[in-house]
Design an enzyme around this catalytic site. Structure first.
Site, PDB file in Angstrom:
ATOM      1  N   CYS A   7     -50.400 -70.582 -38.466  1.00  0.00           N
ATOM      2  CA  CYS A   7     -49.774 -70.089 -37.234  1.00  0.00           C
ATOM      3  C   CYS A   7     -49.820 -68.592 -36.981  1.00  0.00           C
ATOM      4  O   CYS A   7     -49.095 -67.821 -37.594  1.00  0.00           O
ATOM      5  CB  CYS A   7     -48.286 -70.437 -37.278  1.00  0.00           C
ATOM      6  SG  CYS A   7     -47.940 -72.123 -37.005  1.00  0.00           S
ATOM      7  N   CYS A  36     -43.460 -65.431 -30.356  1.00  0.00           N
ATOM      8  CA  CYS A  36     -42.320 -66.320 -30.560  1.00  0.00           C
ATOM      9  C   CYS A  36     -41.111 -65.458 -30.874  1.00  0.00           C
ATOM     10  O   CYS A  36     -41.256 -64.383 -31.452  1.00  0.00           O
ATOM     11  CB  CYS A  36     -42.605 -67.256 -31.744  1.00  0.00           C
ATOM     12  SG  CYS A  36     -41.306 -68.484 -32.050  1.00  0.00           S
ATOM     13  N   GLU A  89     -53.924 -68.495 -29.776  1.00  0.00           N
ATOM     14  CA  GLU A  89     -54.711 -69.129 -30.827  1.00  0.00           C
ATOM     15  C   GLU A  89     -54.604 -70.652 -30.703  1.00  0.00           C
ATOM     16  O   GLU A  89     -53.524 -71.178 -30.446  1.00  0.00           O
ATOM     17  CB  GLU A  89     -54.051 -68.659 -32.127  1.00  0.00           C
ATOM     18  CG  GLU A  89     -54.828 -68.804 -33.354  1.00  0.00           C
ATOM     19  CD  GLU A  89     -54.076 -68.176 -34.535  1.00  0.00           C
ATOM     20  OE1 GLU A  89     -53.563 -67.045 -34.438  1.00  0.00           O
ATOM     21  OE2 GLU A  89     -54.007 -68.853 -35.554  1.00  0.00           O
ATOM     22  N   CYS A 126     -43.384 -66.831 -41.035  1.00  0.00           N
ATOM     23  CA  CYS A 126     -44.332 -67.157 -39.966  1.00  0.00           C
ATOM     24  C   CYS A 126     -44.892 -65.902 -39.298  1.00  0.00           C
ATOM     25  O   CYS A 126     -44.143 -64.996 -38.923  1.00  0.00           O
ATOM     26  CB  CYS A 126     -43.633 -68.039 -38.931  1.00  0.00           C
ATOM     27  SG  CYS A 126     -44.705 -68.513 -37.556  1.00  0.00           S
ATOM     28  N   CYS A 184     -54.474 -78.300 -32.104  1.00  0.00           N
ATOM     29  CA  CYS A 184     -53.160 -77.674 -32.244  1.00  0.00           C
ATOM     30  C   CYS A 184     -53.077 -76.551 -31.218  1.00  0.00           C
ATOM     31  O   CYS A 184     -53.906 -75.643 -31.237  1.00  0.00           O
ATOM     32  CB  CYS A 184     -52.998 -77.139 -33.659  1.00  0.00           C
ATOM     33  SG  CYS A 184     -51.491 -76.189 -33.902  1.00  0.00           S
ATOM     34  N   CYS A 242     -38.680 -66.954 -37.782  1.00  0.00           N
ATOM     35  CA  CYS A 242     -38.810 -67.581 -39.106  1.00  0.00           C
ATOM     36  C   CYS A 242     -39.497 -66.597 -40.048  1.00  0.00           C
ATOM     37  O   CYS A 242     -40.516 -65.997 -39.707  1.00  0.00           O
ATOM     38  CB  CYS A 242     -39.597 -68.892 -39.018  1.00  0.00           C
ATOM     39  SG  CYS A 242     -38.773 -70.130 -38.003  1.00  0.00           S
TER      40      CYS A 242
HETATM   41  N1  SAH Z   1     -41.811 -73.375 -33.335  1.00  0.00           N
HETATM   42  C1  SAH Z   1     -42.241 -74.661 -33.822  1.00  0.00           C
HETATM   43  C2  SAH Z   1     -43.740 -74.705 -34.084  1.00  0.00           C
HETATM   44  C3  SAH Z   1     -44.088 -73.809 -35.212  1.00  0.00           C
HETATM   45  S1  SAH Z   1     -45.561 -73.985 -36.096  1.00  0.00           S
HETATM   46  C4  SAH Z   1     -41.488 -75.008 -35.087  1.00  0.00           C
HETATM   47  O1  SAH Z   1     -40.766 -74.167 -35.599  1.00  0.00           O
HETATM   48  O2  SAH Z   1     -41.585 -76.139 -35.534  1.00  0.00           O
HETATM   49  C5  SAH Z   1     -45.584 -75.489 -36.958  1.00  0.00           C
HETATM   50  C6  SAH Z   1     -45.059 -75.488 -38.396  1.00  0.00           C
HETATM   51  O3  SAH Z   1     -45.690 -74.523 -39.264  1.00  0.00           O
HETATM   52  C7  SAH Z   1     -43.569 -75.203 -38.462  1.00  0.00           C
HETATM   53  O4  SAH Z   1     -42.991 -76.150 -39.313  1.00  0.00           O
HETATM   54  C8  SAH Z   1     -43.525 -73.829 -39.072  1.00  0.00           C
HETATM   55  O5  SAH Z   1     -42.292 -73.571 -39.676  1.00  0.00           O
HETATM   56  C9  SAH Z   1     -44.688 -73.874 -40.029  1.00  0.00           C
HETATM   57  N2  SAH Z   1     -45.216 -72.579 -40.480  1.00  0.00           N
HETATM   58  C10 SAH Z   1     -45.337 -71.424 -39.786  1.00  0.00           C
HETATM   59  N3  SAH Z   1     -45.884 -70.462 -40.536  1.00  0.00           N
HETATM   60  C11 SAH Z   1     -46.129 -71.004 -41.739  1.00  0.00           C
HETATM   61  C12 SAH Z   1     -46.670 -70.514 -42.967  1.00  0.00           C
HETATM   62  N4  SAH Z   1     -47.081 -69.257 -43.085  1.00  0.00           N
HETATM   63  N5  SAH Z   1     -46.768 -71.372 -44.002  1.00  0.00           N
HETATM   64  C13 SAH Z   1     -46.361 -72.658 -43.890  1.00  0.00           C
HETATM   65  N6  SAH Z   1     -45.828 -73.179 -42.779  1.00  0.00           N
HETATM   66  C14 SAH Z   1     -45.698 -72.366 -41.708  1.00  0.00           C
END
Ligand code: SAH
Length: 302
Positions: A283, A62, A42, A69, A55, A66
């Site tokens: 994401c 991944c 994506e 996510c 982006c 988290c």
């Molecule tokens: N692996 C990297 C990139 C992740 S995506 C990282 O952890 O930073 C970029 C940002 O979006 C990260 O801060 C991640 O924690 C956040 N993110 C992912 N899913 C999300 C969601 N459902 N709501 C809000 N932020 C989210």
């Protein structure tokens, strides 16, 4: 013989556009691209006053886990090659007919978990013989892998580092991010400070606000104390709920109060605009809904 040599040593890839969604709210476009081996990734295209931003994803899936996510729900499939990261930008430029001026590595995947390929990508995309995008217009976001951040500081790259903080202490952070069991916040922040010292680049601290988990004013105070001495700003992200978990977005008032408290304490803070909310959320959500709805597509010619 040249053809044979090229075939043996190089591959000519082209991402296949599987889906394109255009936001009716703000013009944001989300793309699902098919890779050679049938996986889908994506990417997102966003228009701002200062230029066009893309982006990109750095991995298929991944493995960081988290809790809020969508990218991590099925774990890691594989790393993306530098060419597959570049190709996301090239394809979007040719589809939209617009030049991309900013790139954020904030899609699916953890950049520090695909370190060498991400570094190679950053060098290529900023090379004057490549897209020649200024390193200052590149951002990579990490969940906080300490050795990765320290190594990254030594690369001589002037890119912006964003840290996914999401909590003001280890206890809360562990409930949201399994990586917090491996690295203490204090060590993560020391590594970030080291990055600032080496590169002179101010940091971004991402903080996704989850109702009742990390959004009360005591937590805002603790966050202030935690990053007061860091050179950077806080980007508050109202969490984008995913259906597999029951996390809820903080209310508007809670978000504003949280922001005001940080501001009053001298912290630079912005609330992230929710771009493309109507076309597949944050994401990995679009990819996931696609995977659920259909079998993995086969790559076809053309
Ligand atoms: N692996 C990297 C990139 C992740 S995506 C990282 O952890 O930073 C970029 C940002 O979006 C990260 O801060 C991640 O924690 C956040 N993110 C992912 N899913 C999300 C969601 N459902 N709501 C809000 N932020 C989210």
């Amino acid at each position: 013989p040249l053809r044979q040599k090229l075939k043996e040593n190089y591959s000519l890839t082209c991402l296949k556009m599987v889906d394109e969604r255009v936001s009716q709210v703000d013009g944001t476009r989300k793309y699902l691209f098919g890779l050679e081996d049938g996986h889908v990734i994506e990417s997102v295209w966003m228009q701002y006053h200062h230029g066009n931003s893309v982006c990109i994803s750095s991995q298929v899936g991944c493995r960081m886990g988290c809790r809020f996510c969508a990218s991590t729900l099925d774990g890691l499939e594989r790393n993306l090659r530098p060419s597959e990261m570049l190709e996301q930008i090239y394809r979007i430029q040719s589809i939209t007919g617009e030049r991309v001026s900013n790139v954020v590595v904030m899609g699916s995947g953890e950049p520090m978990d695909n370190y060498d390929n991400v570094i190679r990508f950053l060098r290529l995309v900023s090379d004057e013989k490549g897209l020649n995008i200024s390193q200052r217009s590149l951002t990579i976001s990490t969940c906080g892998i300490v050795p990765g951040i320290r190594k990254f500081a030594e690369e001589g790259l002037a890119v912006t580092l964003a840290l996914s903080l999401h909590a003001p202490n280890d206890e809360v952070r562990k409930t949201l991010m399994p990586v917090a069991n491996s690295y203490k916040l204090q060590d993560v922040l020391e590594a970030c400070h080291y990055y600032y010292e080496k590169t002179g680049r101010r940091l971004t601290f991402e903080y996704s606000l989850v109702r009742g988990v990390n959004d009360n004013l005591d937590e805002a105070r603790a966050l202030t104390a935690l990053i007061r001495d860091q050179h950077g700003h806080v980007n508050l992200i109202p969490v984008n709920p995913i259906k597999e978990r029951d996390y809820v977005q903080s209310g508007q008032k809670a978000i504003q109060d949280f922001k005001n408290l940080l501001e009053k304490n001298g912290i630079n803070v912005t609330i992230r605009r929710e771009m493309g909310r109507d076309i597949g959320g944050a994401c990995g959500q679009l990819r996931r809904s696609y995977k659920e709805a259909s079998a993995v597509p086969q790559c076809t010619e053309g």
